[in-house]
Design an enzyme around this catalytic site. Structure first.
Site, PDB file in Angstrom:
ATOM      1  N   ASN A   8       0.869  -1.183   0.000  1.00  0.00           N
ATOM      2  CA  ASN A   8       0.000   0.000   0.000  1.00  0.00           C
ATOM      3  C   ASN A   8       0.901   1.226   0.000  1.00  0.00           C
ATOM      4  O   ASN A   8       1.527   1.546   1.006  1.00  0.00           O
ATOM      5  CB  ASN A   8      -0.884  -0.030   1.259  1.00  0.00           C
ATOM      6  N   TRP A   9       0.950   1.880  -1.148  1.00  0.00           N
ATOM      7  CA  TRP A   9       1.878   3.013  -1.276  1.00  0.00           C
ATOM      8  C   TRP A   9       1.351   4.287  -0.632  1.00  0.00           C
ATOM      9  O   TRP A   9       2.081   5.270  -0.532  1.00  0.00           O
ATOM     10  CB  TRP A   9       2.191   3.262  -2.756  1.00  0.00           C
ATOM     11  N   LYS A  10       0.093   4.306  -0.241  1.00  0.00           N
ATOM     12  CA  LYS A  10      -0.501   5.517   0.353  1.00  0.00           C
ATOM     13  C   LYS A  10      -0.277   6.701  -0.601  1.00  0.00           C
ATOM     14  O   LYS A  10      -0.271   6.511  -1.813  1.00  0.00           O
ATOM     15  CB  LYS A  10       0.065   5.757   1.757  1.00  0.00           C
ATOM     16  N   HIS A  94      -9.244   1.206   4.987  1.00  0.00           N
ATOM     17  CA  HIS A  94      -7.930   1.348   5.624  1.00  0.00           C
ATOM     18  C   HIS A  94      -8.079   2.284   6.829  1.00  0.00           C
ATOM     19  O   HIS A  94      -8.884   3.213   6.799  1.00  0.00           O
ATOM     20  CB  HIS A  94      -6.921   1.908   4.619  1.00  0.00           C
ATOM     21  N   GLU A  96      -6.502   4.727   7.827  1.00  0.00           N
ATOM     22  CA  GLU A  96      -6.385   6.169   7.542  1.00  0.00           C
ATOM     23  C   GLU A  96      -7.684   6.697   6.931  1.00  0.00           C
ATOM     24  O   GLU A  96      -8.069   7.836   7.171  1.00  0.00           O
ATOM     25  CB  GLU A  96      -5.176   6.424   6.634  1.00  0.00           C
ATOM     26  N   GLU A 164      -5.118  -4.862  10.604  1.00  0.00           N
ATOM     27  CA  GLU A 164      -4.074  -3.851  10.774  1.00  0.00           C
ATOM     28  C   GLU A 164      -4.312  -3.097  12.072  1.00  0.00           C
ATOM     29  O   GLU A 164      -5.112  -2.147  12.109  1.00  0.00           O
ATOM     30  CB  GLU A 164      -4.096  -2.875   9.598  1.00  0.00           C
ATOM     31  N   GLY A 170       2.816   2.380  10.659  1.00  0.00           N
ATOM     32  CA  GLY A 170       3.757   3.478  10.468  1.00  0.00           C
ATOM     33  C   GLY A 170       4.472   3.893  11.745  1.00  0.00           C
ATOM     34  O   GLY A 170       5.076   4.958  11.802  1.00  0.00           O
ATOM     35  N   SER A 208       3.807  -2.068  10.145  1.00  0.00           N
ATOM     36  CA  SER A 208       5.266  -2.086  10.318  1.00  0.00           C
ATOM     37  C   SER A 208       5.909  -3.405   9.897  1.00  0.00           C
ATOM     38  O   SER A 208       6.860  -3.879  10.530  1.00  0.00           O
ATOM     39  CB  SER A 208       5.645  -1.718  11.758  1.00  0.00           C
ATOM     40  N   GLY A 230       5.068   1.415   4.445  1.00  0.00           N
ATOM     41  CA  GLY A 230       6.368   2.060   4.228  1.00  0.00           C
ATOM     42  C   GLY A 230       7.390   1.204   3.488  1.00  0.00           C
ATOM     43  O   GLY A 230       8.042   1.679   2.552  1.00  0.00           O
TER      44      GLY A 230
HETATM   45  P1  PGA Z   1       3.162   0.396   7.516  1.00  0.00           P
HETATM   46  O1  PGA Z   1       1.671   0.596   6.953  1.00  0.00           O
HETATM   47  O2  PGA Z   1       3.699  -0.893   6.948  1.00  0.00           O
HETATM   48  O3  PGA Z   1       3.918   1.609   7.034  1.00  0.00           O
HETATM   49  O4  PGA Z   1       3.052   0.335   9.015  1.00  0.00           O
HETATM   50  C1  PGA Z   1       0.808  -0.511   6.797  1.00  0.00           C
HETATM   51  C2  PGA Z   1      -0.508  -0.048   6.212  1.00  0.00           C
HETATM   52  O5  PGA Z   1      -0.986   1.046   6.566  1.00  0.00           O
HETATM   53  O6  PGA Z   1      -1.111  -0.758   5.373  1.00  0.00           O
END
Ligand code: PGA
Length: 247
Positions: A8-10, A94, A96, A164, A170, A208, A230
Site C-alpha cells: 500500500n503506497w498511500k 484502511h 487512515e 491492521e 507506520g 510495520s 512504508g
Molecule cells: P506500515 O503501513 O507498513 O507503514 O506500518 C501498513 C498499512 O498502513 O497498510
C-alpha cells in the site's frame, strides 16, 4: 492457500516514481511464490498498467473507491472506473480512511459491496486503536467492523481481509506473531459463525512489516500474508518481503 504480499503506497510514488519502482523491482518467480499486489495512488495506476517492465502476475489495485457508480462526488472514483483503468482490487476501510477521513463502518461496508458488485476485489481492512486494545475491546471492535461488511457483501464475493492494528501502522511497533494469530482467529471464527461459504478469504496482517519480520509474521498460524506500507515503497525491500512469503 497461496500467500499474498500486498504493498500500500498511500500518498507516495506519482507516475514517474512508479515507473522508476517498476524499473528496479525484481519480482520473485518460481515454486511457492506469493500473489503480489500493489496499490499505487490512482493517478499512478495508468503508468503501472502501461509499464513495459511490469512483471507478469503483478496485480494492481486502488486505495479507495466511492460506493456510488457516478455523479456529483468531486474528487472520487467509482469501482467501475478503477476496473476500467486496469485495477483488479481495491483497499476498503484502511485505518487512515476510517480515522483521518471519517469513514464509518456503514460507509466501508457500502464500498466493499460496490467493489464486489463491479467485479473489483475488495481488501477490507479492520483493526483496533491502542486505547481500544487497552480497554479490552479488541474482539468487539474487529467484530463490529467485520459484521458491517458481512451484512452487505454478497455470499459469492471474492475478497480479502487485512488485520491492521492502528497502533502498529507506520509506528515501527509490530504486533507479535501471537497477537496477529489471536486477531486472525477472532476474524476467522466470526466468518465461520456467520456461515461464510463463499470463496476462501485470505487474512493478511499489516503494521510495520519489514524484510526482517515478514517471515515470522507470515509463519504465524492463521496469517495468509501481509499488507505493507512504508517498506513497500522500496523495490529491494518489497522484493525481499515477497521472497519471505515463499512457501
Ligand atoms: P506500515 O503501513 O507498513 O507503514 O506500518 C501498513 C498499512 O498502513 O497498510
Amino acid at each position: 492457500m497461496r500467500r499474498v504480499v500486498a504493498g500500500n503506497w498511500k500518498m507516495n510514488h506519482g507516475p514517474s516514481e512508479t515507473r522508476a519502482f517498476l524499473d528496479s523491482f525484481e519480482m520473485p518467480t518460481g515454486e511457492g511464490v506469493p500473489r503480489v499486489l500493489i496499490f499505487p495512488p490512482s493517478v499512478s495506476l495508468a503508468a503501472a498498467v502501461a509499464h513495459p517492465g511490469r512483471p507478469g502476475g503483478l496485480e494492481l489495485g486502488v486505495q479507495n473507491i466511492h460506493f456510488e457508480a457516478s455523479g456529483a462526488f468531486t474528487g472520487e472514483v467509482s469501482a467501475a472506473m478503477a476496473l476500467d483503468a486496469g485495477a483488479t482490487l481495491t483497499l476498503v476501510g484502511h485505518s487512515e480512511r476510517r480515522h483521518v477521513f471519517g469513514e464509518d463502518d456503514a460507509t466501508v461496508a457500502r464500498k466493499a459491496a460496490a467493489a464486489a458488485a463491479a467485479g473489483l476485489t475488495p481488501v477490507v481492512c479492520v483493526g483496533e486503536k491502542l486505547e481500544e486494545r487497552r480497554a479490552g475491546d479488541l474482539a468487539s471492535v474487529l467484530l463490529r467492523q467485520l459484521d458491517a461488511v458481512l451484512d452487505l457483501l454478497p455470499g459469492t464475493a471474492e475478497w480479502l481481509l487485512a488485520y491492521e492494528p492502528v497502533w502498529a501502522i507506520g509506528t515501527g511497533e509490530t504486533a507479535t506473531p501471537a497477537d496477529a494469530s489471536q486477531a486472525h482467529g477472532i476474524l476467522r471464527e466470526r466468518l465461520a459463525a456467520r456461515g461464510w461459504s463463499g470463496p476462501e478469504v485470505p487474512v493478511l496482517y499489516g503494521g510495520s512489516v519489514k524484510p526482517g519480520n515478514a517471515r515470522e509474521l507470515m509463519d504465524a498460524p492463521g496469517v495468509d500474508g501481509v499488507l505493507v506500507g512504508g517498506a513497500s515503497l522500496d523495490p529491494t525491500d518489497f522484493s525481499a518481503i515477497v521472497e519471505a512469503g515463499r512457501r
